[in-house]
Scaffold this active site. Structure first.
Site, PDB file in Angstrom:
ATOM      1  N   CYS A  14       0.921  -1.051  -0.013  1.00 17.47           N
ATOM      2  CA  CYS A  14      -0.149   0.086  -0.170  1.00 17.47           C
ATOM      3  C   CYS A  14       0.916   1.011   0.131  1.00 17.47           C
ATOM      4  CB  CYS A  14      -0.832   0.002   1.139  1.00 17.47           C
ATOM      5  SG  CYS A  14      -2.380   1.151   1.058  1.00 17.47           S
ATOM      6  N   LYS A  19     -11.819  -5.178   2.550  1.00 14.79           N
ATOM      7  CA  LYS A  19     -11.385  -4.493   3.587  1.00 14.79           C
ATOM      8  C   LYS A  19     -12.290  -3.080   3.814  1.00 14.79           C
ATOM      9  CE  LYS A  19      -7.343  -1.282   4.814  1.00 14.79           C
ATOM     10  NZ  LYS A  19      -5.909  -1.172   4.202  1.00 14.79           N
ATOM     11  N   CYS A  72       0.027   4.220   1.981  1.00 12.52           N
ATOM     12  CA  CYS A  72      -0.350   5.358   3.124  1.00 12.52           C
ATOM     13  C   CYS A  72       0.985   5.444   3.747  1.00 12.52           C
ATOM     14  CB  CYS A  72      -1.558   4.761   3.775  1.00 12.52           C
ATOM     15  SG  CYS A  72      -1.445   3.208   4.382  1.00 12.52           S
ATOM     16  N   GLU A 123     -16.355  -7.757  -4.188  1.00  9.13           N
ATOM     17  CA  GLU A 123     -15.030  -7.683  -4.227  1.00  9.13           C
ATOM     18  C   GLU A 123     -14.086  -8.865  -4.159  1.00  9.13           C
ATOM     19  OE1 GLU A 123     -12.987  -5.135  -4.276  1.00  9.13           O
ATOM     20  OE2 GLU A 123     -14.085  -3.400  -3.949  1.00  9.13           O
ATOM     21  N   ARG A 143     -10.651   7.393   4.491  1.00  7.20           N
ATOM     22  CA  ARG A 143     -10.410   6.318   3.368  1.00  7.20           C
ATOM     23  C   ARG A 143     -11.854   5.599   2.792  1.00  7.20           C
ATOM     24  NH1 ARG A 143      -5.276   6.896   4.239  1.00  7.20           N
ATOM     25  NH2 ARG A 143      -4.042   5.475   5.840  1.00  7.20           N
ATOM     26  N   CYS A 147      -3.654   6.536   0.346  1.00 11.25           N
ATOM     27  CA  CYS A 147      -3.349   5.092  -0.210  1.00 11.25           C
ATOM     28  C   CYS A 147      -2.818   5.212  -1.733  1.00 11.25           C
ATOM     29  CB  CYS A 147      -4.433   4.003  -0.046  1.00 11.25           C
ATOM     30  SG  CYS A 147      -4.925   4.082   1.880  1.00 11.25           S
ATOM     31  N   LYS A 201     -11.417  -7.983   6.275  1.00  8.55           N
ATOM     32  CA  LYS A 201     -10.730  -7.154   7.537  1.00  8.55           C
ATOM     33  C   LYS A 201     -11.636  -6.053   7.834  1.00  8.55           C
ATOM     34  CE  LYS A 201      -6.798  -3.966   7.737  1.00  8.55           C
ATOM     35  NZ  LYS A 201      -5.950  -3.122   7.259  1.00  8.55           N
ATOM     36  N   ARG A 222      -2.448   3.195  12.609  1.00  2.00           N
ATOM     37  CA  ARG A 222      -2.020   4.562  12.057  1.00  2.00           C
ATOM     38  C   ARG A 222      -1.100   5.166  13.017  1.00  2.00           C
ATOM     39  NH1 ARG A 222      -7.490   5.931   9.240  1.00  2.00           N
ATOM     40  NH2 ARG A 222      -7.919   3.886   8.044  1.00  2.00           N
ATOM     41  N   SER A 257      -5.696  -3.754  14.666  1.00  5.72           N
ATOM     42  CA  SER A 257      -5.092  -2.987  15.805  1.00  5.72           C
ATOM     43  C   SER A 257      -6.073  -2.769  16.672  1.00  5.72           C
ATOM     44  CB  SER A 257      -4.345  -2.066  15.393  1.00  5.72           C
ATOM     45  OG  SER A 257      -5.111  -0.947  14.692  1.00  5.72           O
TER      46      SER A 257
END
Ligand code: PBG
Length: 343
Positions: free
Chosen positions: A140, A215, A142, A253, A237, A150, A268, A225, A294
């Site tokens: 990615c 995602k 980002c 997707e 995003r 991103c 995710k 982050r 996270s």
């Protein structure tokens, strides 16, 4: 009479059912009486070989900086990342997922494909020190763009196809460093197909793709982050990550990513999308990964630190739920702790 059925288990009628008395209760508790019989009847098992351990690799030497919102998770220099990967292997975890903190960022994220950037150096160092360690790289921009988005911006819009070109360069540079699997996490359209074609035409046809297929635009990425220093400088995003309300779209997707050549598809976050994991696994029967992200980790850590939950039990219950929903692979900051608990 309805009351006959709902009598407490263990209370039997004085007249057996066969003689026309109350029906005997079905005794599901028989299989819960001891640890041995519970284990025998257990439907879902966890094993360390389904875990992947994320690592944040930074510049420097001997650096081991704890992320304040993720106790037990560190920004690691390459040498420390090798040590951490070796320790994870010793715990039974098969591999790591690498994120990079580059020394410098620009508007197009060019350090994402710098052969001397932390991720590329870590891939080479880990594969050299521990060849059997599975090395997966997050693809990615980002972490590499000065604006934290991103992709490549035109005004405030992320331009899809120009971004895909940068992602292809990044994936190729990870493959040439020796990555076993590249994991595009950007949610641009068409990137899996573009990466697959580029890998195949450059001799990396054995490098697999684990796509972050479904995602979601989630509040649970907050602590990441901080760890990856990748918060967007403005905006969010929402124009590329999925709306949390959708699951039909998740199937579209996933279908597209499989058509484009993904080997493993990922959902995710995990806990707030267990239904999506289930649908993806049952609809496609594909190797399915779930990312316990996270914020999900941070919530458990925070509650545990306050003495509000029993952390080892909450960790296992959480990972079991993700597995029960259908995940074959679980990416989790708890990988080492859980592997040790299972040993
Ligand atoms: C993007 C990326 C993110 C995560 C993995 N890859 C952050 C984002 O989309 O903002 C989040 C992982 C986590 O929260 O643990 N490179």
């Amino acid at each position: 009479m309805a009351t006959k059925i709902s009598q407490p288990s263990g209370v039997t009628s004085s007249t057996p059912a066969a003689e026309g008395g109350l029906p005997l209760p079905r005794r599901l508790r028989r299989l819960r009486r001891s640890a041995t019989v519970r284990s025998l009847a257990r439907e879902t098992r966890l094993s360390p070989d389904m875990f992947i351990y994320p690592l944040f690799v930074c510049e420097g030497d001997g650096v081991r900086r704890e992320v304040s919102s993720m106790p037990g998770v560190f920004q690691l220099s390459v040498d420390e990342a090798v040590g951490e990967a070796a320790a994870a292997r010793a715990d039974g975890v098969p591999g790591v997922l690498l994120f990079g903190l580059p020394g410098q960022k620009d508007s197009i994220g060019s350090s994402a494909y710098d052969p001397e950037a932390p991720v590329q150096r870590a891939v080479r160092a880990i594969k050299q020190a521990i060849p059997e360690c599975l090395v997966i790289t997050d693809v990615c921009l980002c972490e590499y763009t000065s604006h934290g988005h991103c992709g490549i911006l035109r005004g405030e819009e992320i331009v899809n196809d120009a971004t895909v070109e940068q992602l292809v360069r990044t994936a190729l540079s990870h493959a040439s460093a020796g990555a076993d699997i590249v994991a595009p996490s950007d949610m641009m359209d068409g990137r899996v197909g573009a990466i697959r074609t580029a890998l195949d035409t450059r001799g990396y046809e054995q490098v697999a793709i684990m796509s972050y297929a479904a995602k979601y635009c989630s509040a649970f990425y907050g602590p990441f982050r901080e760890a990856a220093e990748s918060a967007p400088a403005f905006g969010d995003r929402r124009t590329h990550q999925m709306d949390p309300a959708n699951s039909e779209e998740a199937l579209r997707e996933v279908e597209l990513d499989i058509e484009e050549g993904a080997d493993i598809v990922m959902v995710k976050p995990a806990l707030t999308y267990l239904d999506v994991i289930w649908r993806v696994k049952t609809e496609f029967g594909y190797p399915t990964a779930a990312y316990h992200v996270s914020g999900e980790y941070a919530m458990l850590k925070a509650a545990a630190r306050n003495g509000w939950i029993d952390e080892p039990r909450a960790m296992m219950e959480t990972l079991t739920a993700i597995r029960r929903a259908g995940a074959d692979i679980v990416i989790t900051y708890y990988a080492r702790e859980a592997a040790r608990a299972l040993a």
